[in-house]
Write a protein that holds these residues in place. Structure first.
Motif, PDB file in Angstrom:
ATOM      1  N   GLY A 153     -91.936  23.042-125.452  1.00  7.10           N
ATOM      2  CA  GLY A 153     -91.002  23.616-126.414  1.00  7.10           C
ATOM      3  C   GLY A 153     -89.743  22.820-126.648  1.00  7.10           C
ATOM      4  N   SER A 193     -81.535  26.787-132.483  1.00  4.23           N
ATOM      5  CA  SER A 193     -82.204  27.466-131.378  1.00  4.23           C
ATOM      6  C   SER A 193     -83.479  26.740-130.985  1.00  4.23           C
ATOM      7  CB  SER A 193     -82.557  28.906-131.767  1.00  4.23           C
ATOM      8  OG  SER A 193     -81.403  29.660-132.071  1.00  4.23           O
ATOM      9  N   ARG A 247     -86.896  27.501-128.058  1.00  5.17           N
ATOM     10  CA  ARG A 247     -87.473  28.360-127.028  1.00  5.17           C
ATOM     11  C   ARG A 247     -88.374  27.506-126.150  1.00  5.17           C
ATOM     12  NH1 ARG A 247     -87.865  33.891-126.660  1.00  5.17           N
ATOM     13  NH2 ARG A 247     -89.496  34.740-125.292  1.00  5.17           N
ATOM     14  N   SER A 255     -90.918  27.161-122.870  1.00  7.70           N
ATOM     15  CA  SER A 255     -91.869  27.977-122.135  1.00  7.70           C
ATOM     16  C   SER A 255     -92.354  27.212-120.918  1.00  7.70           C
ATOM     17  CB  SER A 255     -93.054  28.347-123.031  1.00  7.70           C
ATOM     18  OG  SER A 255     -93.904  29.255-122.369  1.00  7.70           O
ATOM     19  N   PHE A 270     -78.130  31.855-123.816  1.00  7.05           N
ATOM     20  CA  PHE A 270     -79.491  31.655-123.309  1.00  7.05           C
ATOM     21  C   PHE A 270     -80.015  32.952-122.697  1.00  7.05           C
ATOM     22  CE2 PHE A 270     -79.227  26.798-122.303  1.00  7.05           C
ATOM     23  CZ  PHE A 270     -78.769  26.568-123.598  1.00  7.05           C
ATOM     24  N   THR A 271     -81.325  33.152-122.820  1.00  9.97           N
ATOM     25  CA  THR A 271     -81.969  34.327-122.242  1.00  9.97           C
ATOM     26  C   THR A 271     -83.282  33.913-121.594  1.00  9.97           C
ATOM     27  OG1 THR A 271     -81.024  35.759-123.956  1.00  9.97           O
ATOM     28  CG2 THR A 271     -82.863  36.637-122.671  1.00  9.97           C
ATOM     29  N   SER A 305     -86.857  35.184-119.835  1.00  2.00           N
ATOM     30  CA  SER A 305     -87.797  36.297-119.755  1.00  2.00           C
ATOM     31  C   SER A 305     -89.078  35.798-119.095  1.00  2.00           C
ATOM     32  CB  SER A 305     -88.086  36.872-121.139  1.00  2.00           C
ATOM     33  OG  SER A 305     -88.648  35.881-121.992  1.00  2.00           O
ATOM     34  N   ASP A 313     -90.029  32.086-120.105  1.00  4.47           N
ATOM     35  CA  ASP A 313     -89.433  31.489-121.292  1.00  4.47           C
ATOM     36  C   ASP A 313     -87.917  31.387-121.167  1.00  4.47           C
ATOM     37  OD1 ASP A 313     -91.675  33.055-123.715  1.00  4.47           O
ATOM     38  OD2 ASP A 313     -91.941  31.350-122.366  1.00  4.47           O
ATOM     39  N   GLN A 324     -85.004  31.202-123.925  1.00  7.93           N
ATOM     40  CA  GLN A 324     -84.554  31.230-125.315  1.00  7.93           C
ATOM     41  C   GLN A 324     -83.139  30.686-125.367  1.00  7.93           C
ATOM     42  OE1 GLN A 324     -86.183  32.157-128.228  1.00  7.93           O
ATOM     43  NE2 GLN A 324     -84.337  31.379-129.229  1.00  7.93           N
ATOM     44  N   MET A 325     -82.956  29.631-126.138  1.00 13.53           N
ATOM     45  CA  MET A 325     -81.654  28.969-126.216  1.00 13.53           C
ATOM     46  C   MET A 325     -81.122  29.080-127.636  1.00 13.53           C
ATOM     47  SD  MET A 325     -82.382  25.589-123.863  1.00 13.53           S
ATOM     48  CE  MET A 325     -83.497  24.870-125.056  1.00 13.53           C
ATOM     49  N   ASN A 326     -80.025  29.770-127.800  1.00  9.69           N
ATOM     50  CA  ASN A 326     -79.382  29.950-129.093  1.00  9.69           C
ATOM     51  C   ASN A 326     -78.020  29.275-129.109  1.00  9.69           C
ATOM     52  OD1 ASN A 326     -81.574  31.601-129.872  1.00  9.69           O
ATOM     53  ND2 ASN A 326     -80.544  33.438-129.083  1.00  9.69           N
TER      54      ASN A 326
END
Length: 123
Positions: free
Chosen positions: A7, A16, A18, A20, A67-68, A70, A79, A81-83
């Motif tokens: 990713g 953004s 994401r 994985s 960032f999140t 999960s 994962d 998630q980078m915003n």
């Protein structure tokens, strides 16, 4: 446990991505999973981690709110998630697994590592 990240890529500032991480181990569930990053010439540093059941997450101050992390234990994936990405986020990103579930921010406490995926944020 074998870990494979995917990713990464090139994105403009404010964009953004994401990431994985896929694990080969069916006993993925009990492991704390962490994300770390390493820029050229710098030490590997903590980005965030997630507890075995996903109930607890921790983040470095530099990525909080952007960032999140999960996980899906059934799919053995984690994962990131980078915003709102910034040029200073540019680095190779690694996922790591800790079978001792310590929720550590120290790379040395993680037993298994992926090969890393490059994230480049242009200004």
């Amino acid at each position: 446990v074998q870990l494979v990240e995917s990713g990464g890529g090139l994105v403009q500032a404010g964009g953004s991505l994401r990431l994985s991480c896929a694990a080969s181990e069916r006993t993925f569930g009990p492991y704390t999973m962490g994300w770390f990053c390493q820029a050229p010439g710098k030490e590997r540093k903590f980005v965030g981690n997630i507890s075995w059941n996903g109930g607890i997450t921790n983040y470095a101050d530099s990525v909080k709110g952007r960032f999140t992390i999960s996980r899906d234990n059934a799919k053995t994936t984690v994962d990131l998630q980078m915003n709102s990405l910034k040029p200073e986020d540019t680095a190779v990103y690694y996922c790591a697994a800790d079978p001792h579930m310590m929720m550590s921010t120290y790379p040395g406490d993680y037993s298994y590592w992926g090969q890393g995926t490059q994230v480049t944020v242009s200004s």
